[in-house]
Design an enzyme around this catalytic site. Structure first.
Site, short mmCIF file in Angstrom:
data_model
loop_
_atom_site.label_atom_id
_atom_site.label_comp_id
_atom_site.label_asym_id
_atom_site.label_seq_id
_atom_site.Cartn_x
_atom_site.Cartn_y
_atom_site.Cartn_z
N TYR A 204 0.86 -1.18 0.00
CA TYR A 204 0.00 0.00 0.00
C TYR A 204 0.89 1.22 0.00
O TYR A 204 1.88 1.27 0.74
CB TYR A 204 -0.92 0.02 1.23
CG TYR A 204 -2.36 -0.08 0.79
CD1 TYR A 204 -2.94 0.96 0.08
CD2 TYR A 204 -3.12 -1.22 1.03
CE1 TYR A 204 -4.24 0.87 -0.38
CE2 TYR A 204 -4.42 -1.32 0.58
CZ TYR A 204 -4.98 -0.27 -0.12
OH TYR A 204 -6.25 -0.36 -0.59
N GLU B 187 -0.44 4.83 -0.43
CA GLU B 187 -1.18 6.09 -0.59
C GLU B 187 -0.28 7.25 -0.24
O GLU B 187 0.54 7.17 0.68
CB GLU B 187 -2.37 6.10 0.38
CG GLU B 187 -3.68 5.78 -0.30
CD GLU B 187 -4.81 5.67 0.70
OE1 GLU B 187 -4.95 6.58 1.52
OE2 GLU B 187 -5.52 4.65 0.64
N ASP C 4 -6.08 15.15 -23.82
CA ASP C 4 -6.06 13.72 -23.52
C ASP C 4 -5.34 13.04 -24.69
O ASP C 4 -5.92 12.87 -25.76
CB ASP C 4 -7.50 13.22 -23.38
CG ASP C 4 -7.60 11.73 -23.11
OD1 ASP C 4 -6.56 11.03 -23.20
OD2 ASP C 4 -8.72 11.26 -22.83
N THR D 292 -3.02 7.39 -21.44
CA THR D 292 -2.83 6.02 -21.02
C THR D 292 -1.36 5.71 -21.23
O THR D 292 -0.65 6.47 -21.90
CB THR D 292 -3.63 5.03 -21.90
OG1 THR D 292 -3.16 5.15 -23.25
CG2 THR D 292 -5.12 5.30 -21.86
N LYS E 156 -1.22 2.27 -24.87
CA LYS E 156 -1.59 2.31 -26.29
C LYS E 156 -0.31 2.52 -27.11
O LYS E 156 0.59 1.71 -27.02
CB LYS E 156 -2.67 3.36 -26.51
CG LYS E 156 -3.95 3.01 -25.71
CD LYS E 156 -5.11 3.96 -25.95
CE LYS E 156 -6.30 3.57 -25.09
NZ LYS E 156 -7.41 4.53 -25.23
N ARG F 13 -0.69 -1.48 -18.78
CA ARG F 13 -2.01 -0.84 -18.70
C ARG F 13 -1.97 0.17 -17.58
O ARG F 13 -1.66 -0.19 -16.44
CB ARG F 13 -3.10 -1.86 -18.35
CG ARG F 13 -3.29 -2.97 -19.33
CD ARG F 13 -4.67 -3.55 -19.18
NE ARG F 13 -5.60 -2.64 -19.81
CZ ARG F 13 -5.74 -2.54 -21.12
NH1 ARG F 13 -5.06 -3.27 -21.94
NH2 ARG F 13 -6.61 -1.68 -21.63
#
Ligand code: PLP
Length: 478
Positions: free
Chosen positions: A64, A66, A241, A270, A273, A279
């Site tokens: 974790y 955060e 974007d 992203t 792509k 991903r």
């Protein structure tokens, strides 16, 4: 590095998985076979490197983390700090960005982070100001009410869906369309190109808080300098974007007016792509938005994925190497060869061609819907996806277009000659397919007729085309 190392790594991984759930190991193996054998023309897909894939399969997944580098809400994040800082540094250097936030889990998540960052930065709200300086406990119920009212219903101007825009740019099926009062700009019906004068006019009339540039299915360059001038003229924040074309920006095919990074206040993307990473998503921004962007988790995002950030660092390091620029140029050369091959055989293309990684075929010229064409091509071993064309008479489900893209096949090494052969295969299938009829004799938008023998023959030709360019040549699972 020996190719043997790649085979050993993946074979051993599968052996370990097989001992627990053999069906998962089998599916992973089968997926490699399927990807190796299909002519993948999906414009949003690619093949990440073995190093990128391997960086994801380990114990970083267990952490974790955060917070941000050096400022975590969990102990023991020193190694996560290392990979997150590396990924961000590679991203800043690669794109020449002031700030990079590499935690978003996907492109959609990156957009939500960006939207909230812009709202928090731009909306004049005394209640929000208080919330920002962490006096959250001092806010009254009336403050919270005002804050919700002030943040909601802000205006967004983005590219229309049928012109190639993305759902997350304020369209109703997506949360962005419920958060924002949205208008869209389309393309010139005669040329299929963005008409910047009309964008400027729409901006003057609508006065958006955010002007969004970027697309999923527009086959041309976009002039981001002009869009920034339009945004400035109405006091809008300019967001781009670049989910689809980040690889072309990274590879310096899109420079000057066509590189969004120097022009936009905030850029989202992203990483899987044309950028050919794992991903995931990413936000790049000007310094004044950095604090808000870094609050992405837990404001919008679940806990960061350290294993994916490790893979982002690997893929971004790859994208900084000179051979990535060659790759990016070959993507565009291949798309243009594919477009030429289709045009010379009589296909109709939206805008008449391409200057990026994708080609949009208007299949109404073949008297088919996008859905019929997509399925007929799939029967023939050619993987594409249907897509709306501007002012599409068949709507977003059946559509009248087929979108094809070259990032994946270019990674395998196919070149202009193979693109011409690919065009021949596509054209053959589409000319040999006819629209089907419903049981009651009315024309169907989904059913089609294609001779199975022909489909098989094309599928064999597609496999032959790929045989010279093996996918993951270093990986042998047998
Ligand atoms: C693909 C895409 C996205 C969404 O990316 P995900 O990783 O699937 O969430 C967002 N915006 C644009 C323009 C895209 O093309």
């Amino acid at each position: 590095m020996s190719r043997n190392a790649e085979s050993t790594a993946f074979r051993s991984a599968l052996e370990v998985i097989r001992a627990v759930e053999p069906r998962v190991a089998d599916a992973i193996g089968a997926e490699l076979t399927d990807q190796r054998e299909s002519l993948k023309l999906i414009a949003s897909e690619n093949y990440a490197s073995p190093a990128t894939l391997l960086a994801m399969g380990n114990w970083f997944s267990d952490k974790y983390a955060e917070g941000t580098v050096g400022r975590r809400f969990y102990a023991g994040c020193q190694n996560v700090d290392t990979v997150e800082a590396l990924a961000a540094e590679h991203a800043r250097e690669l794109f020449g960005a002031a700030h990079a936030y590499v935690q978003p889990h996907s492109g959609i998540d990156a957009n939500l982070v960006a939207f909230w960052a812009v709202l928090a930065d731009r909306v004049e709200s005394p209640a929000l100001k208080k919330a920002q300086v962490r006096q959250v406990n001092d806010l009254t119920e009336a403050d919270w009410f005002a804050l919700r009212r002030e943040l909601g219903n802000q205006r967004m101007l983005g590219m229309s869906l049928d012109a190639g825009g993305h759902l997350t740019h304020g369209f109703r099926p997506n949360i962005s369309g419920k958060m924002f009062d949205q208008r869209s700009y389309g393309t010139d019906p005669a040329t299929g190109l963005i008409d910047y004068d009309r964008v400027a006019e729409a901006a003057r009339e609508f006065k958006p808080l955010i002007l969004v540039g970027g697309y999923s299915a527009y086959p041309r360059k976009v002039n981001f300098r002009i869009l920034r001038e339009i945004a400035d003229s109405v006091g809008a924040t300019f967001m781009v974007d670049m989910a689809h074309f980040a690889g072309l920006v990274a590879g310096k095919v899109f420079t000057g007016d066509f590189d969004p990074v120097p022009h936009a206040h905030i850029v989202t993307t992203t990483t899987h792509k044309s950028l050919r990473g794992p991903r995931g998503g990413m936000v790049l921004c000007q310094p004044e938005l950095a604090d808000q962007v870094d609050r992405g988790c837990p404001m919008v995002l679940g806990g960061p994925l350290p294993h994916v950030m490790a893979a982002k660092a690997v893929a971004l390091a790859e994208a900084r190497r000179p051979d990535f620029a060659d790759y990016a140029q070959r993507i565009v050369d291949n798309a243009q060869a594919l477009a030429e091959g289709l045009l010379s055989r009589g296909a109709t293309l939206v805008t008449g061609g391409t200057d990026n990684h994708l080609v949009l075929i208007d299949v109404s010229g073949y008297e088919l819907t996008g859905r019929q064409a997509e399925q007929a091509l799939l029967d023939s071993g050619i993987v594409t996806n249907r897509n709306s064309v501007p002012q599409d008479p068949n709507g977003a489900w059946y559509t009248s277009g087929i979108r094809v893209g070259t990032p994946a096949l270019t990674t395998r090494g196919l070149g202009a000659a193979e693109m011409d052969q690919t065009a021949e295969l596509i054209h053959t299938v589409l000319t040999q397919t006819t629209a089907g009829a419903n049981a009651d004799g009315t024309p169907s938008k989904a059913k089609y007729n294609l001779d199975a023998g022909l489909a098989d023959k094309v599928a064999r030709q597609a496999t032959d085309l790929l045989a010279t360019y093996p996918l993951y040549p270093g990986i042998d699972l047998t």
